[in-house]
Scaffold this motif. Structure first.
Motif, PDB file in Angstrom:
ATOM      1  N   GLN A 249      59.955  47.358  59.210  1.00  0.00           N
ATOM      2  CA  GLN A 249      59.306  47.820  57.984  1.00  0.00           C
ATOM      3  C   GLN A 249      58.400  49.018  58.249  1.00  0.00           C
ATOM      4  O   GLN A 249      57.769  49.109  59.293  1.00  0.00           O
ATOM      5  CB  GLN A 249      58.451  46.682  57.388  1.00  0.00           C
ATOM      6  N   THR A 250      58.355  49.865  57.273  1.00  0.00           N
ATOM      7  CA  THR A 250      57.367  50.939  57.364  1.00  0.00           C
ATOM      8  C   THR A 250      55.983  50.300  57.202  1.00  0.00           C
ATOM      9  O   THR A 250      55.831  49.246  56.588  1.00  0.00           O
ATOM     10  CB  THR A 250      57.575  51.991  56.270  1.00  0.00           C
ATOM     11  N   GLY A 251      54.982  50.970  57.742  1.00  0.00           N
ATOM     12  CA  GLY A 251      53.651  50.372  57.734  1.00  0.00           C
ATOM     13  C   GLY A 251      52.799  50.817  56.558  1.00  0.00           C
ATOM     14  O   GLY A 251      53.214  51.646  55.738  1.00  0.00           O
ATOM     15  N   THR A 275      62.775  64.016  47.465  1.00  0.00           N
ATOM     16  CA  THR A 275      63.465  62.722  47.449  1.00  0.00           C
ATOM     17  C   THR A 275      64.824  62.836  48.121  1.00  0.00           C
ATOM     18  O   THR A 275      65.374  63.927  48.263  1.00  0.00           O
ATOM     19  CB  THR A 275      63.712  62.244  45.999  1.00  0.00           C
ATOM     20  N   PHE A 276      65.354  61.697  48.501  1.00  0.00           N
ATOM     21  CA  PHE A 276      66.694  61.686  49.082  1.00  0.00           C
ATOM     22  C   PHE A 276      67.718  62.211  48.078  1.00  0.00           C
ATOM     23  O   PHE A 276      68.673  62.894  48.449  1.00  0.00           O
ATOM     24  CB  PHE A 276      67.082  60.270  49.521  1.00  0.00           C
ATOM     25  N   GLU A 277      67.514  61.916  46.801  1.00  0.00           N
ATOM     26  CA  GLU A 277      68.481  62.343  45.791  1.00  0.00           C
ATOM     27  C   GLU A 277      68.624  63.863  45.796  1.00  0.00           C
ATOM     28  O   GLU A 277      69.717  64.412  45.667  1.00  0.00           O
ATOM     29  CB  GLU A 277      68.067  61.889  44.373  1.00  0.00           C
ATOM     30  N   GLY A 293      66.996  50.915  54.883  1.00  0.00           N
ATOM     31  CA  GLY A 293      65.650  50.622  54.383  1.00  0.00           C
ATOM     32  C   GLY A 293      64.825  51.869  54.097  1.00  0.00           C
ATOM     33  O   GLY A 293      63.619  51.791  53.897  1.00  0.00           O
ATOM     34  N   TYR A 294      65.460  53.009  54.066  1.00  0.00           N
ATOM     35  CA  TYR A 294      64.735  54.247  53.781  1.00  0.00           C
ATOM     36  C   TYR A 294      64.707  54.456  52.267  1.00  0.00           C
ATOM     37  O   TYR A 294      65.745  54.569  51.630  1.00  0.00           O
ATOM     38  CB  TYR A 294      65.419  55.472  54.400  1.00  0.00           C
ATOM     39  N   THR A 295      63.535  54.524  51.715  1.00  0.00           N
ATOM     40  CA  THR A 295      63.456  54.804  50.284  1.00  0.00           C
ATOM     41  C   THR A 295      62.778  56.141  50.026  1.00  0.00           C
ATOM     42  O   THR A 295      62.954  56.748  48.981  1.00  0.00           O
ATOM     43  CB  THR A 295      62.661  53.700  49.546  1.00  0.00           C
ATOM     44  N   GLN A 319      54.725  64.574  64.326  1.00  0.00           N
ATOM     45  CA  GLN A 319      54.104  63.520  65.116  1.00  0.00           C
ATOM     46  C   GLN A 319      55.088  62.419  65.483  1.00  0.00           C
ATOM     47  O   GLN A 319      56.119  62.228  64.837  1.00  0.00           O
ATOM     48  CB  GLN A 319      52.916  62.933  64.359  1.00  0.00           C
ATOM     49  N   THR A 320      54.732  61.722  66.532  1.00  0.00           N
ATOM     50  CA  THR A 320      55.578  60.647  67.028  1.00  0.00           C
ATOM     51  C   THR A 320      55.824  59.611  65.930  1.00  0.00           C
ATOM     52  O   THR A 320      54.943  59.333  65.116  1.00  0.00           O
ATOM     53  CB  THR A 320      54.906  59.949  68.223  1.00  0.00           C
ATOM     54  N   GLY A 321      57.015  59.106  65.931  1.00  0.00           N
ATOM     55  CA  GLY A 321      57.348  58.008  65.029  1.00  0.00           C
ATOM     56  C   GLY A 321      57.454  58.386  63.568  1.00  0.00           C
ATOM     57  O   GLY A 321      57.384  57.522  62.700  1.00  0.00           O
ATOM     58  N   SER A 322      57.650  59.680  63.292  1.00  0.00           N
ATOM     59  CA  SER A 322      57.660  60.083  61.888  1.00  0.00           C
ATOM     60  C   SER A 322      59.052  60.452  61.383  1.00  0.00           C
ATOM     61  O   SER A 322      59.195  61.132  60.375  1.00  0.00           O
ATOM     62  CB  SER A 322      56.686  61.248  61.665  1.00  0.00           C
ATOM     63  N   GLY A 323      60.075  60.005  62.073  1.00  0.00           N
ATOM     64  CA  GLY A 323      61.424  60.113  61.511  1.00  0.00           C
ATOM     65  C   GLY A 323      62.176  61.395  61.826  1.00  0.00           C
ATOM     66  O   GLY A 323      63.006  61.835  61.028  1.00  0.00           O
ATOM     67  N   LYS A 324      61.956  61.929  63.011  1.00  0.00           N
ATOM     68  CA  LYS A 324      62.653  63.177  63.348  1.00  0.00           C
ATOM     69  C   LYS A 324      64.160  62.951  63.537  1.00  0.00           C
ATOM     70  O   LYS A 324      64.958  63.829  63.250  1.00  0.00           O
ATOM     71  CB  LYS A 324      62.046  63.791  64.624  1.00  0.00           C
ATOM     72  N   ASN A 365      70.637  56.812  73.853  1.00  0.00           N
ATOM     73  CA  ASN A 365      71.320  55.634  73.328  1.00  0.00           C
ATOM     74  C   ASN A 365      70.769  55.269  71.955  1.00  0.00           C
ATOM     75  O   ASN A 365      71.504  54.924  71.031  1.00  0.00           O
ATOM     76  CB  ASN A 365      71.139  54.476  74.313  1.00  0.00           C
ATOM     77  N   GLN A 366      69.479  55.375  71.832  1.00  0.00           N
ATOM     78  CA  GLN A 366      68.835  55.073  70.548  1.00  0.00           C
ATOM     79  C   GLN A 366      69.297  56.073  69.471  1.00  0.00           C
ATOM     80  O   GLN A 366      69.590  55.679  68.335  1.00  0.00           O
ATOM     81  CB  GLN A 366      67.326  55.189  70.752  1.00  0.00           C
ATOM     82  N   ILE A 367      69.393  57.327  69.850  1.00  0.00           N
ATOM     83  CA  ILE A 367      69.859  58.329  68.881  1.00  0.00           C
ATOM     84  C   ILE A 367      71.298  58.023  68.473  1.00  0.00           C
ATOM     85  O   ILE A 367      71.668  58.108  67.307  1.00  0.00           O
ATOM     86  CB  ILE A 367      69.757  59.750  69.493  1.00  0.00           C
TER      87      ILE A 367
HETATM   88  N1  LIG Z   1      62.303  57.850  55.645  1.00  0.00           N
HETATM   89  C1  LIG Z   1      62.151  56.763  56.357  1.00  0.00           C
HETATM   90  N2  LIG Z   1      61.868  55.574  55.777  1.00  0.00           N
HETATM   91  C2  LIG Z   1      61.713  54.453  56.526  1.00  0.00           C
HETATM   92  N3  LIG Z   1      61.816  54.416  57.873  1.00  0.00           N
HETATM   93  C3  LIG Z   1      62.081  55.566  58.491  1.00  0.00           C
HETATM   94  C4  LIG Z   1      62.266  56.786  57.784  1.00  0.00           C
HETATM   95  N4  LIG Z   1      62.529  57.746  58.676  1.00  0.00           N
HETATM   96  C5  LIG Z   1      62.517  57.165  59.883  1.00  0.00           C
HETATM   97  N5  LIG Z   1      62.258  55.856  59.777  1.00  0.00           N
HETATM   98  C6  LIG Z   1      62.118  54.898  60.881  1.00  0.00           C
HETATM   99  O1  LIG Z   1      60.919  55.246  61.596  1.00  0.00           O
HETATM  100  C7  LIG Z   1      61.064  54.953  62.967  1.00  0.00           C
HETATM  101  C8  LIG Z   1      60.685  56.174  63.778  1.00  0.00           C
HETATM  102  O2  LIG Z   1      61.660  57.184  63.596  1.00  0.00           O
HETATM  103  P1  LIG Z   1      62.099  58.136  64.793  1.00  0.00           P
HETATM  104  O3  LIG Z   1      62.390  57.337  66.011  1.00  0.00           O
HETATM  105  O4  LIG Z   1      63.165  59.026  64.287  1.00  0.00           O
HETATM  106  O5  LIG Z   1      60.731  58.935  65.027  1.00  0.00           O
HETATM  107  P2  LIG Z   1      60.472  60.251  65.866  1.00  0.00           P
HETATM  108  O6  LIG Z   1      59.707  61.164  64.988  1.00  0.00           O
HETATM  109  O7  LIG Z   1      61.748  60.757  66.434  1.00  0.00           O
HETATM  110  O8  LIG Z   1      59.505  59.711  67.003  1.00  0.00           O
HETATM  111  P3  LIG Z   1      59.267  60.264  68.495  1.00  0.00           P
HETATM  112  O9  LIG Z   1      58.470  61.518  68.376  1.00  0.00           O
HETATM  113  O10 LIG Z   1      58.504  59.176  69.149  1.00  0.00           O
HETATM  114  O11 LIG Z   1      60.617  60.495  69.077  1.00  0.00           O
HETATM  115  C9  LIG Z   1      62.504  54.525  63.157  1.00  0.00           C
HETATM  116  O12 LIG Z   1      62.529  53.115  63.212  1.00  0.00           O
HETATM  117  C10 LIG Z   1      63.209  55.007  61.917  1.00  0.00           C
HETATM  118  O13 LIG Z   1      64.329  54.220  61.569  1.00  0.00           O
END
Ligand SMILES: Nc1ncnc2c1ncn2[C@@H]1O[C@H](COP(=O)(O)OP(=O)(O)OP(=O)(O)O)[C@@H](O)[C@H]1O
Length: 713
Positions: A249-251, A275-277, A293-295, A319-324, A365-367
């Motif tokens: 889940q997103t936080g 938006t995704f649309e 689960g991405y909305t 930033q880290t963890g922001s969905g790159k 592998n994660q990618i």
């Molecule tokens: N739009 C979104 N809505 C919900 N979850 C998302 C969304 N985008 C990414 N996520 C989830 O957020 C998490 C972090 O995404 P991701 O690993 O791509 O981050 P990152 O920016 O590449 O981080 P890092 O810099 O550490 O590599 C993953 O679990 C991913 O599935």
């Protein structure tokens, strides 16, 4: 000992590090018939009765002498000079061929130099060991196969002391030299030959090594003369839809992303989407996005997706963890589907449309798993390959069809060298954690990649670079890969830490760290915690120590076999071992649910590595905590950048840290030991127009501003 001894070594169970030693009696036949399938250490394993304790005792570890020596594993010098058995210097290695003097003098020849950068390339460094050129001539133990060095040390040490007999005893000192060393790969100058798992030349900045990457590849993993055959075949990931789309889940802070400032620079960037649309993706992709689960888009996605869809080159820093990952995967997939790319059929030579490269095996592998998720139900086929696994397995995956190839650099070079991959159809080249790859000295390899026969020129392909940190120097180099018209997207502070991570810095001496670590871990209970240390040897040491303290722990680092690395990660992910001790191999990109804590037992050598490490927690709007042990004996060079990172992330800055930063003040300091890491803007001087917006899409400024953040004071 020659290469043939490597072969001999891998056909019998060996211990590649002393964490697995405790597992020695658990060796079992692997799924692939591998004879040395080991389960990583865990407290549960270690607590299971006297036999295990006996094992410890027999091995010398856990004797009062060993454990009582608090210096062991923590003080390089003490280790190398101690001959007391137990932990300090195992008989297997410690005294039999090591020149103590060399260590004590901080020999910088590069032998046994263990780097924190044990990413994909660890085999390469081991390879370097075998060509030790004059080091301990005539000592059979010392001249044993390089990649088994740690293993043998551990193994023999097990019989006669304990495996801290690792030859890396001098490493900390060497690293001290290294870490302050040169920039592009100069840390690796002594490590020049290729490895069996990932064959590519030296990371040396000069690109020394062999002239041709192809020659490297041919003499590489499959080249029997180069080292042991790697037999590991990673188990296939689960195929069921639930597993493919499993997500966390997103936080609570996910929505706060909207307030982060985004800076886009370069000519005529397309507008962000909200938006995704608006991305106008096809139905299958939209379905997959929903199932994932991405909305809502994250900021980097709002900007990157339209830029990539518009066919522009991109350097994106967020930033880290922001969905790159999704930020580049979704538009690439959308393009491929729009262009009607169909799953390629079985062919000896596959010609993928997209290559994604990342510096570590676990990350690529994660990618790949993300690519598989988003391409689910489409005709696009993603394939992953990385070092430490059987080359034949990689080839078998590829020949079945490959549109998106996810690879680590060394394996990629191998496969191209073996003419299993043609580059003519490449439309997208993605370098994830681009700064890391270039910083590790992959610059020459990446340059070779883009000048490979058939590789479309940068004008004819789209090149995308992503990271959370982009030092200026890297930006300049990266410009060679991108069209001059590339766009630069900076989400928040380039190189800044995620604000969802509560950062604490504790001043502590080297010899008090272990006690403090245990104290913290006792308080965190079963919460998932990553403990970063600077060397592979120390990773094993601390993991074993924690297991002794009955804290379920496993470890990941470049000297562990790939099977062990994956097992360790699996055990950590599922919570079987809630503590993972890691080197920087796990600092980048790894996205593990519920990592609540990161502990920097040792601070890394650079501030950007710090940012990535603590970014393993506080992901995707979740909160996390990072505690860093700051030893004034060794970490003062980080004081200034640390103060900046803490301040930028609105964290408390301890007074003592400010004082150290002040006393070590360097005029013109720019936040990095290596240069201007806080290049908050595109370093190109010739772009016109830069827009700073919040991620709701409202412009706050449309005029170029000078580089305003290069100096922390
Ligand atoms: N739009 C979104 N809505 C919900 N979850 C998302 C969304 N985008 C990414 N996520 C989830 O957020 C998490 C972090 O995404 P991701 O690993 O791509 O981050 P990152 O920016 O590449 O981080 P890092 O810099 O550490 O590599 C993953 O679990 C991913 O599935």
């Amino acid at each position: 000992m020659g290469d043939e001894d490597w072969e001999a070594e891998i056909i019998k169970p060996h211990v590649s590090s002393y964490v697995p030693v405790v597992e020695k009696d658990r060796f079992s036949s692997g799924a692939n018939g591998d004879t040395h399938n080991r389960t990583p250490v865990s407290t549960t394993d270690m607590d299971d009765g006297p036999s295990r304790r006996d094992h410890f005792m027999r091995s010398g570890f856990g004797s009062g002498r060993s454990l009582g020596n608090r210096d062991a594993g923590e003080s390089n010098k003490r280790e190398t000079t101690s001959t007391g058995g137990g932990f300090g210097v195992g008989k297997g290695f410690g005294n039999r061929g090591f020149s103590h003097n060399k260590f004590d003098e901080g020999d910088s020849s590069g032998f046994w130099r263990e780097s924190n950068n044990d990413c994909e390339d660890f085999q390469t460094r081991k390879r370097g060991f075998s060509k030790r050129g004059g080091y301990q001539d005539g000592n059979d133990a010392e001249s044993s196969g390089p990649s088994r060095r740690g293993g043998r040390g551990g193994f023999r040490g097990c019989r006669a002391g304990f495996g801290l007999a690792s030859p890396n005893n001098e490493n900390n000192e060497d690293e001290g030299v290294q870490r302050r060393g040169g920039f592009f790969g100069s840390r690796r100058s002594a490590l020049s030959a290729t490895g069996n798992g990932d064959t590519y030349p030296s990371r040396s900045g000069s690109g020394s090594g062999r002239d041709s990457w192809k020659a490297e590849a041919e003499g590489g993993e499959s080249g029997d003369t180069q080292g042991p055959k790697v037999t590991y075949i990673p188990p296939p990931p689960p195929e069921d839809e639930d597993s493919i789309f499993a997500h966390y889940q997103t936080g609570i802070n996910f929505d706060k992303y909207d307030t982060i400032l985004v800076e886009v620079s370069g000519h005529e960037p397309p507008p962000a989407i909200l938006t995704f649309e608006e991305a106008n993706l096809c139905q299958t992709l939209n379905n997959n996005i929903a199932k994932a689960g991405y909305t809502k888009l994250t900021p980097v996605q709002k900007y990157s997706i339209p830029i990539i869809l518009a066919g522009r080159d991109l350097m994106a820093c967020a930033q880290t963890g922001s969905g790159k990952t999704a930020a580049f995967l979704l538009p690439i997939l959308a393009h491929l589907m729009r262009e009607g790319v169909t799953a390629s059929r079985f062919k000896e030579l596959q010609e993928p449309e997209c290559i994604i490269v990342a510096p570590t095996r676990e990350l690529i592998n994660q990618i790949y798993l993300e690519a598989r998720k988003f391409s689910f139900g489409t005709c696009v086929r993603a394939v992953v390959m990385y070092g430490g696994t059987q080359l034949g397995h990689s080839i078998r995956q590829i020949v079945q069809g490959c549109n998106i190839l996810c690879a680590t650099p060394g394996r990629l070079m191998d496969i191209i060298g073996k003419e299993k991959i043609g580059l003519k159809q490449i439309k997208y080249l993605v370098l994830d954690e681009a700064d890391r790859m270039l910083d590790m000295g992959f610059g020459p390899e990446m340059k070779k990649l883009i000048s490979c026969p058939g590789m479309p020129s940068k004008e004819q392909r789209q090149t995308l670079m992503f990271s959370a940190t982009f030092p200026e120097e890297i930006q300049r180099l990266a410009g060679e890969f991108l069209k001059s018209t590339y766009l630069f997207v900076a989400v928040g502070q380039v190189g800044g830490a995620c604000r969802d991570v509560q950062q604490t810095v504790v001043q502590i001496g080297q010899y008090s760290k272990r006690e403090k670590l245990v104290e913290i871990l006792r308080n965190t209970g079963d919460e998932r915690t990553m403990v970063f240390v600077e060397t592979k040897k120390k990773a094993d040491f601390i993991a074993t120590f924690l297991c002794q303290e009955k804290i379920s722990t496993t470890s990941i680092h470049g000297d562990r076999e790939q099977r062990e690395r994956e097992q360790a990660l699996g055990d950590f992910r599922c919570g079987k071992c809630p503590v993972l001790v890691a080197t920087s191999v796990a600092a980048r990109g790894l996205d593990i649910e519920n990592v609540q804590h990161v502990i920097n037992f040792d601070l890394p050598s650079t501030i950007d590595e710090y940012v990535h490490r603590i970014g393993r927690t506080g992901r995707c709007g979740n909160t996390g905590r990072a505690i860093s042990f700051f030893d004034p004996e060794s970490d003062n060079h980080l004081a200034q950048p640390l103060v900046k990172v803490l301040t930028d992330a609105q964290q408390d800055v301890p007074a003592w840290l400010e004082e150290i930063a002040f006393s070590t003040y360097t005029p013109g300091f720019s936040g990095s030991t290596r240069g201007n890491m806080f290049a908050s803007v595109d370093t190109r001087k010739n772009y016109q127009g830069k827009s700073t917006l919040n991620t709701a899409g409202f412009s706050t400024s449309q005029t170029p501003t000078p580089v305003d953040d290069e100096s922390w004071d």
